[in-house]
Write an enzyme that holds these catalytic residues in place. Structure first.
Site, PDB file in Angstrom:
ATOM      1  N   TYR A  37      14.821  62.335  63.300  1.00 51.81           N
ATOM      2  CA  TYR A  37      15.784  63.244  62.559  1.00 51.81           C
ATOM      3  C   TYR A  37      15.529  63.288  60.953  1.00 51.81           C
ATOM      4  CZ  TYR A  37      20.574  64.532  60.906  1.00 51.81           C
ATOM      5  OH  TYR A  37      21.448  65.126  60.170  1.00 51.81           O
ATOM      6  N   GLU A  68      19.428  70.566  58.137  1.00 49.95           N
ATOM      7  CA  GLU A  68      18.722  69.469  59.119  1.00 49.95           C
ATOM      8  C   GLU A  68      17.676  70.030  60.021  1.00 49.95           C
ATOM      9  OE1 GLU A  68      22.141  67.374  60.965  1.00 49.95           O
ATOM     10  OE2 GLU A  68      21.660  68.814  63.136  1.00 49.95           O
TER      11      GLU A  68
END
Ligand code: GDP
Ligand code: MN
Length: 380
Positions: free
Chosen positions: A101, A189
């Site tokens: 991530y 993101e």
């Protein structure tokens, strides 16, 4: 403003981030054609403004164009978190060795953009954040200098052990930061940032939220807006020049000034009620704005009472009163209206309202209490 994954990945790709090929389809036929063009295994992904699509069944792998067609047909008929899926992204399926991530948000506490990275990416990142926050590394960025090379490299070394992957990730983090700044994002993101079995690092998902206040100077980003994916009341409010946010309660609020609107919502909560919306009719007084505001508030079937809270400074109370009278003649309003106004031309406003059969209050507490009681069906 939210944008779709396919738009966000275009922004990332323009900044050099490696993203797989892919195309958007609105029908199962089209999805099949794209899958045939791509050849091999593909992934079909719902394009909605919501996370957790994987868990909701909105991300499916297909071995053949025929299977791509079937998945696309099913996903195009789905709703994810109440949002209808009108488009799917068809992309070549990657083989995945690991899922990390990486993301940036504007963090109010540190008053700076903050990077967050974790080896434990993928669909369970929320759970990682809740149960194992130490698995997420944070790095604030000084906006004057951007993400410095040593910071990027340091974050990358916490993601990967292999030096080539560290280098690739450091580059991607800097590209992500550039994409974040250039698009005026409040969040950007990549989840998952994957490694493939042959060692490549790639972005398989992209999410970017744009700060609305950046849009006036970025028409090319404003052009990415998809009104069909937004709440109809918010679209109408934007077109009418009102600041409006839909909430879940039943007290419709019509207020002038963002601060007073916040205070009104606080007070509604304080007296046990639930605001149905945030609505700021703005500083200038224009009866037309009140008419539009009432149209938008009453289009929400959850609203059980409408509360006006006007502090007349530049906004003139008599203008608001005229707006209320005009609006109630134009629109059929079948919920009670509680009006509190004070300030500029207050006496005139009360006169206008009383002539039209309304009563007006000057005390904010009393007005909010009354609105909350009415919303609960308690009469007084
Ligand atoms: P999200 O659930 O809305 O975040 O959607 P994602 O695009 O992140 O997809 C969810 C999950 O689907 C990812 O974490 C992967 O595990 C899986 N996935 C997505 N794309 C691919 C792909 O190309 N190949 C494989 N094997 N899995 C994928
Ligand atoms: Mn994802």
């Amino acid at each position: 403003m939210n944008i779709h994954e396919y738009q966000a990945r275009d922004i990332l790709s323009a900044h050099g981030v490696p993203v797989p090929d892919g195309e958007v389809a609105t029908t199962a036929d089209e999805a099949e054609r794209i899958a045939r063009r791509l050849g091999g295994k593909v992934v079909i992904k719902a394009q909605v403004h919501a996370g957790g699509r994987g868990k909701a069944g909105g991300v499916k792998l297909a071995d053949t164009p025929q299977e791509a067609r079937e998945h696309a047909g099913r996903i195009l008929g789905m709703e994810i978190k109440g949002l209808p899926v009108l488009r799917v992204l068809v992309a070549p399926a990657e083989d995945i060795a690991s899922e990390a991530y990486v993301g940036i948000i504007v963090d109010r506490a540190s008053k700076a953009p903050v990077f967050m990275v974790s080896r434990e990416g993928g669909v369970d990142i929320e759970e990682v954040a809740a149960t194992n926050p130490n698995a997420i590394r944070r790095q604030p960025v000084d906006p004057r200098y951007g993400l410095l090379p040593h910071q990027a490299y340091s974050l990358a070394t916490s993601l990967y052990d292999d030096v080539r992957q560290q280098r690739a990730a450091a580059k991607i983090l800097q590209q992500l930061y550039a994409a974040f700044v250039d698009s005026g994002a409040s969040l950007a993101e990549i989840n998952p940032l994957v490694t493939t079995p042959d060692g490549e690092v790639k972005a398989l998902d992209a999410k970017i939220n744009i700060d609305e206040n950046e849009l006036f100077r970025k028409p090319e980003v404003e052009a990415l807006r998809d009104p069909s994916a937004e709440a109809p009341s918010e679209v109408a409010a934007r077109e009418a020049g009102l600041t409006f946010i839909k909430l879940e309660g039943d007290v419709g609020c019509c207020v002038n000034g963002a601060g007073l609107a916040m205070a009104t919502m606080d007070l509604v909560k304080y007296y046990g009620g639930d605001p149905a919306n945030f609505l700021d009719i703005g500083g200038s007084s224009n009866p037309e704005k009140v008419v539009n505001a009432l149209r938008i508030i009453t289009s929400d079937p959850g609203v059980r009472v409408i509360l006006f809270n006007i502090f007349g400074g530049i906004t003139r109370c008599d203008d608001v009163a005229n707006g209320i009278v005009t609006a109630t003649r134009q629109i059929n309003i079948d919920v009670p209206i509680v009006i509190r106004l004070t300030g500029t031309n207050e006496e005139l406003a009360v006169q206008i309202l009383e002539q039209a059969g309304f009563s007006a209050m000057t005390d904010m507490d009393e007005a909010v209490k009354r609105a909350v009681h009415l919303a609960k069906g308690e009469g007084k």
